[in-house]
Write a protein that holds these residues in place. Structure first.
Motif, mmCIF file in Angstrom:
data_model
loop_
_atom_site.group_PDB
_atom_site.id
_atom_site.type_symbol
_atom_site.label_atom_id
_atom_site.label_comp_id
_atom_site.label_asym_id
_atom_site.label_seq_id
_atom_site.Cartn_x
_atom_site.Cartn_y
_atom_site.Cartn_z
ATOM 1 N N HIS A 87 42.657 35.133 52.198
ATOM 2 C CA HIS A 87 42.317 35.900 50.996
ATOM 3 C C HIS A 87 43.436 35.796 49.959
ATOM 4 O O HIS A 87 44.606 35.636 50.308
ATOM 5 C CB HIS A 87 42.077 37.364 51.360
ATOM 6 N N ASN B 69 30.201 43.919 50.281
ATOM 7 C CA ASN B 69 30.222 43.337 48.944
ATOM 8 C C ASN B 69 28.810 43.128 48.424
ATOM 9 O O ASN B 69 27.940 42.647 49.154
ATOM 10 C CB ASN B 69 30.933 41.979 48.981
ATOM 11 N N ASP C 124 30.690 41.304 55.866
ATOM 12 C CA ASP C 124 30.825 42.109 54.641
ATOM 13 C C ASP C 124 30.090 41.468 53.453
ATOM 14 O O ASP C 124 30.074 42.008 52.353
ATOM 15 C CB ASP C 124 32.308 42.369 54.297
ATOM 16 N N HIS C 125 29.454 40.300 53.694
ATOM 17 C CA HIS C 125 28.683 39.629 52.634
ATOM 18 C C HIS C 125 27.211 39.466 52.990
ATOM 19 O O HIS C 125 26.356 39.472 52.116
ATOM 20 C CB HIS C 125 29.313 38.267 52.310
ATOM 21 N N HIS D 229 37.543 42.789 45.858
ATOM 22 C CA HIS D 229 37.905 42.574 47.267
ATOM 23 C C HIS D 229 39.341 43.011 47.539
ATOM 24 O O HIS D 229 40.074 42.356 48.284
ATOM 25 C CB HIS D 229 37.690 41.104 47.648
ATOM 26 N N ASP E 237 37.009 35.947 48.366
ATOM 27 C CA ASP E 237 37.104 35.297 49.668
ATOM 28 C C ASP E 237 37.555 33.846 49.574
ATOM 29 O O ASP E 237 36.807 32.914 49.851
ATOM 30 C CB ASP E 237 35.767 35.408 50.427
ATOM 31 N N HIS F 223 28.760 33.554 51.899
ATOM 32 C CA HIS F 223 29.159 33.036 53.217
ATOM 33 C C HIS F 223 28.765 34.033 54.295
ATOM 34 O O HIS F 223 28.287 35.126 53.996
ATOM 35 C CB HIS F 223 30.647 32.678 53.261
HETATM 36 ZN ZN LIG Z 1 34.769 39.332 52.275
#
Ligand SMILES: [Zn+2]
Ligand SMILES: [Zn+2]
Length: 257
Positions: free
Chosen positions: A192, A13, A64-65, A217, A144, A60
């Motif tokens: 999610h 992301n 993936d971030h 997402h 998220d 966070h």
């Molecule tokens: Zn994520």
């Protein structure tokens, strides 16, 4: 103000938010969940170089971030905002003097933009999502989270554009081959957002000034872009094509707020 999603979903992301003009122009990269090469390439497709950015905001600690945030910020001398909980969960990485701790509802002065972080329910230590304001328009970034809390709704009230998670379809997830523990995690209150939950939130956030909605997402296994467009446009009373989709690889176009 304008924004462009560079990548969205469990494979990574990143979103650029830009405000101001000329020498006052400032660009924030929200999340950095790609490798260095990939990030440079996606920035290039957006017409940007790493040196065109002025800071990072990490929502966070999930991979993936966070991606290449540490090396990217070091290489380009960029300040990095994140919550203390996120920093601790990452193992207290050494950002040197570039680390800025962010907290729920404590605004961040980012030149022509004010950044307003807010807490969301997600299975991370201290996740923060973001509202960006330039004095004229408001952009809400929200991915998220397992459910839409009253706090989230109050923080996103009056937004003119929303980049918002619409992760999965409940039926597709329950029929999928995912192991039971993972299905429980994703669909649980700290996982999610399910499509109909996103739709319900949009009904509550809709006002005459809301002009742009981009779904983000999306699960590649347990969702379908056409389904998301249908469910969200029904909730908004918009034609389906008016709802944008942030693609995992290509993200979104530049969107003027
Ligand atoms: Zn994520
Ligand atoms: Zn996450």
């Amino acid at each position: 103000m304008r924004f462009k999603n560079l990548a969205s979903g469990s494979t990574g992301n990143a979103t650029v938010v830009e405000a101001g003009h000329g020498a006052d122009c400032r660009r924030l990269l929200v999340d950095c969940g790609l490798g260095l090469r990939q990030l440079a390439q996606r920035l290039g497709l957006a017409g940007l170089q790493p040196s065109d950015l002025h800071g990072l905001f990490i929502t966070h600690e999930h991979s993936d971030h966070i991606g290449c945030a540490l090396s990217f910020s070091a290489r380009h001398g960029l300040p990095v905002w994140m919550s203390e909980g996120t920093w601790l969960a990452l193992g207290e990485p050494d950002f040197g003097d570039r680390l800025r701790l962010a907290r729920d509802q404590v605004p961040i002065d980012f030149g022509p933009m004010a950044l307003h972080p807010f807490t969301v329910p997600h299975d991370a230590r201290e996740p923060l999502q973001l509202r960006c304001e330039d004095g004229q328009v408001r952009l809400g970034l929200l991915t998220d989270l397992g459910h839409v809390s009253p706090h989230v709704l109050s923080q996103l009230a009056g937004c003119h554009a929303l980049l918002m998670e619409s992760n999965h379809d409940a039926a597709l997830l329950s029929q999928s081959r995912y192991p039971a523990f993972l299905k429980r995690r994703i669909s649980g209150p700290w996982g999610h957002l399910e499509n109909t939950c996103t739709a319900q939130a949009l009904r509550q956030l809709q006002h005459p000034g809301l002009r742009q909605v981009v779904a983000a997402h999306l699960s590649e296994q347990n969702n379908q872009p056409d389904l998301v467009r249908q469910v969200l446009s029904d909730a908004l009373g918009w034609p389906p094509e008016q709802v944008g989709i942030a693609c995992p690889v290509n993200g979104s176009a530049w969107i003027e707020v």
